[in-house]
Scaffold this motif. Structure first.
Motif: not given
Length: 274
Positions: A13, A16-17, A20, A114, A189-190, A193
């Motif tokens: 996570a 990923h954040l 993004w 997130l 975004i979530t 993911f």
């Protein structure tokens, strides 16, 4: 069943954040053909007929004006705003399937991490964008920056609409209703993911085109028959976004301070506020 938001998932996570947020700062020209295909797929996945026209604009300001002016001239041909059908309803339908694969606590922690991390990163810039658009709401067309006026006129002409009578619409109040900043849209975004990193592919299959649309687009306004979309900034210098038609959005020191105070407040409570 995912029960604990720790270890490998938390590390994933975090990455990923970071990815993004980094993508939000990129200014590479978008692939129109690829994104238009994504738009078509997202409409179909939501049960909508794909829009007859996809209208590209050089900035969010030009986009909102082109939408208002073309709606005025096209009248009923643009159809209704479909934000709810295209975005909100598919997301509402997807979440029960996703939540069945994780505990309530895990789902809450993941979303807070997130969504909260993204909000903290873009809050000042998002507010600056809204402020800039709001400042132009009461502006007459003839007093817009020259580059923006030229871009609006060029876009309308390319769409086969008359651009010679825009001064007659000088007092027209343009609207930002239905405005979407794709990657910053709540839950984008979530959802990305849980599909890409947690491999909940069947649970998110119905919203996959929507996830792609939100992730890849800058800003847009969706109607039944026309989809208006803005190019991202041409470049970003310090805290200013520079668009292709000369429009700029600057994050003021006041907004930066406000954003930092809210971020600290979310972490430590109101006691840190002056």
């Amino acid at each position: 069943m995912f029960n604990s938001f720790t270890g490998d998932i938390k590390d994933a996570a975090r990455r990923h954040l970071h990815t993004w947020k980094t993508a939000l700062g990129l200014t590479t020209r978008q692939d129109h053909a690829a994104i238009e295909q994504v738009i078509t797929e997202a409409y179909r996945a939501a049960g909508l007929t794909p829009p007859r026209r996809i209208v590209w604009c050089p900035s969010p300001l030009a986009m909102t004006w082109v939408r208002t002016l073309s709606t005025e001239m096209w009248q009923q041909q643009v159809g209704a705003n479909v934000r709810d059908t295209l975005i909100d309803e598919p997301i509402r339908r997807a979440w029960p399937l996703i939540q069945a694969c994780m505990s309530q606590g895990f789902c809450r922690e993941l979303s807070e991490y997130l969504e909260g991390g993204l909000i903290d990163a873009v809050r000042a810039k998002e507010q600056a964008l809204w402020n800039a658009l709001s400042d132009e709401c009461a502006t007459c067309f003839d007093t817009l920056p020259l580059g923006v006026r030229a871009a609006i006129t060029e876009t309308l002409t390319a769409e086969g609409l008359p651009s010679t009578d825009l001064s007659a619409l000088a007092l027209l109040y343009y609207g930002t209703d239905g405005f979407v900043w794709g990657p910053v849209e709540s839950q984008a975004i979530t959802l990305a993911f849980v599909r890409k990193r947690m491999k909940l592919e069947s649970e998110t299959q119905a919203v996959t085109p929507l996830i792609s649309l939100l992730e890849q687009s800058h800003t847009f306004i969706a109607h039944e028959n026309v989809f208006w979309i803005s190019e991202p900034p041409r470049f970003i210098s310090e805290n200013t976004m520079h668009y292709g038609d000369g429009w700029t959005v600057t994050v003021s020191p006041e907004l930066q301070g406000w954003s930092r105070r809210l971020s600290l407040s979310s972490l430590f409570g109101d006691a840190v506020l002056p």
